[in-house]
Design a protein around this motif. Structure first.
Motif, short mmCIF file in Angstrom:
data_model
loop_
_atom_site.label_atom_id
_atom_site.label_comp_id
_atom_site.label_asym_id
_atom_site.label_seq_id
_atom_site.Cartn_x
_atom_site.Cartn_y
_atom_site.Cartn_z
N TRP A 198 0.82 -1.22 0.00
CA TRP A 198 0.00 0.00 0.00
C TRP A 198 0.86 1.27 0.00
N PHE A 252 -10.94 -1.32 7.43
CA PHE A 252 -11.22 0.10 7.59
C PHE A 252 -11.79 0.79 6.36
N GLU A 293 -1.00 -3.13 16.22
CA GLU A 293 -0.45 -1.80 15.93
C GLU A 293 -1.36 -0.73 16.51
N ASP A 340 -1.48 11.86 10.59
CA ASP A 340 -0.55 10.74 10.33
C ASP A 340 0.19 10.99 9.02
N ASP A 399 6.46 1.66 6.53
CA ASP A 399 5.06 2.01 6.30
C ASP A 399 5.03 3.52 6.12
C1 GLT Z 1 -2.83 1.99 7.18
C2 GLT Z 1 -2.31 2.46 8.49
C3 GLT Z 1 -1.00 1.87 8.81
C4 GLT Z 1 -1.12 0.41 9.10
C5 GLT Z 1 -1.50 -0.38 7.93
C6 GLT Z 1 -1.82 -1.77 8.36
S1 GLT Z 1 -2.72 0.31 6.96
O1 GLT Z 1 -2.11 2.61 6.13
O2 GLT Z 1 -2.23 3.88 8.47
O3 GLT Z 1 -0.34 2.52 9.84
O4 GLT Z 1 0.14 -0.08 9.49
O5 GLT Z 1 -3.17 -2.01 8.46
#
Ligand code: GLT
Ligand code: MN
Ligand code: MN
Ligand code: MN
Length: 386
Positions: free
Chosen positions: A15, A93, A180, A254, A286
């Motif tokens: 992603w 989500f 997380e 974020d 990420d």
């Molecule tokens: C989403 C989120 C991330 C998570 C991912 C895993 S998806 O982009 O903001 O911080 O790690 O679901």
């Protein structure tokens, strides 16, 4: 130098490089890398592997036949490039069905569907070789606290994670879960908002050994916390199963910035922690390229994440072998300053020794610790003049 190889264990979420740069105020600015393109591009620049959500690869409405075709094509790309998939996760989500939560929704149909979707995603992850399954509860929270009993929400969350652990055990999957945390966004408030809160929650589960954390730099810093400290606590208790590397200005949305692009000092101590304590999991990014970038810019972004990690790793080596810094650190260890007969574990006899001990309170309080010098030397290492 600073050229990554698969031995460095760098991974990227599909992603991240697929991100088209859409935000709440603006449309997509690029067509991100497709899953197969992402695998090829990341292999070219020296990554070890990728991670994915179920729907990063398989659309939510795919038929079983389409699913198998897509998964097989993707597997071929992994085989051809030698890229690995150490981690998988589930998207709970995006679809409107999850607008008021997944595992913590008031609606038992939504909770059941979330478990169904997650067990399917676990099957997919295992099929692709994953041994870590991340759960980010992005929608598990509220804007309206009158709507949901927060105590009940914790019970539902626990029930769901327990279910997933039983499922993995029953299937004899070699997989562990990593939770997380994030304080807010997309919800006004998200439950278990910090890595510390997740660690507390994990100890209440039926199989706490199967569950650890996946801390993310940006999320902890949004909450104003010291990420290095949060990761250290998780690592010390054996719960650092995975990590989301990126960067973030405190108190913002974020941002998921390129690793090391914002708080270089905290990034340095994070790399030092992971290297000094020999963290063996994937070094997973990420993060997202700026919205100003095209595909070439996304590739530069991915290279930058890995390169900065390797540069900081080299700075850590310098720090660890710098005679002046190590001299200061040696002094801080107070090698011969113990208390006779006492060693910080309780027995009645040792406690008698402690009771009898005399402490030079004023003398200890008066002595400077030379942290100004230590920190300046650290900065000079980071700034590249040492
Ligand atoms: C989403 C989120 C991330 C998570 C991912 C895993 S998806 O982009 O903001 O911080 O790690 O679901
Ligand atoms: Mn993340
Ligand atoms: Mn983030
Ligand atoms: Mn994110």
């Amino acid at each position: 130098a600073y050229q990554p190889t698969p031995d460095d264990r760098f991974t990227f979420g599909l992603w991240t490089v697929a991100n088209p740069g859409r935000d709440p105020f603006g449309d997509a600015v690029r067509t991100g890398y497709s899953p197969v393109e992402a695998v090829k591009m990341l292999a070219e620049i020296g990554a070890y592997g990728v991670s994915l959500h179920d729907n990063d690869l398989v659309p939510i409405d795919a038929t079983p036949g389409e699913r198998d075709r897509i998964v097989n094509e993707f597997k071929r790309a992994l085989e051809e490039t030698g890229m690995k998939l150490p981690m998988a996760t589930v998207n709970l989500f995006t679809h409107p069905v999850f607008k008021d939560g997944a595992f913590t929704s008031n609606d038992p149909r939504v909770r059941a569907y979330a478990i169904q979707k997650t067990t399917d995603a676990i099957d997919l992850g295992v099929e692709l070789g994953a041994s870590i399954f991340v759960l980010w509860g992005g929608r598990e929270g509220t804007e309206v606290d009158a709507s949901k009993d927060a105590v009940e929400a914790m019970k539902r969350y626990r029930e769901s994670i327990n279910y997933l652990c039983e499922y993995a055990r029953d299937r004899k999957y070699d997989i562990k879960f990593a939770l997380e945390a994030k304080p807010n966004e997309p919800r006004g408030d998200i439950y278990t908002p910090t890595t510390g809160a997740m660690l507390g929650f994990i100890s209440t589960l039926d199989h706490p050994d199967m569950v650890g954390v996946n801390p993310e730099v940006a999320h902890e810093r949004m909450a104003g916390l010291n990420f290095y400290h949060a990761v250290a606590q998780a690592l010390e208790c054996g719960k650092l199963f995975h990590i989301d590397l990126n960067d973030q200005k405190p108190g913002r949305f974020d941002q998921d910035l390129r690793f090391g692009s914002e708080d270089v000092k905290n990034s340095f101590f994070l790399v030092k922690l992971l290297e000094d304590y020999n963290y063996q999991g994937p070094l997973h990014f990420d993060a997202h390229a700026y919205r100003t970038e095209d595909l070439e810019g996304v590739r530069e972004f991915a290279k930058g994440c890995m390169r900065t990690y390797l540069i900081l790793k080299e700075k850590v080596k310098r720090f660890n072998s710098d005679p002046e810094i190590q001299g200061l650190l040696q002094e801080l260890k107070h090698h011969d300053a113990g208390v006779p007969g006492f060693d910080f574990t309780y027995t009645p006899a040792k406690h008698q020794a402690l009771k009898a001990a005399q402490f030079d309170r004023d003398g200890i309080g008066k002595k400077g610790l030379a942290y100004e010098k230590l920190d300046q030397l650290t900065m000079e290492i980071i700034l590249g003049v040492r």
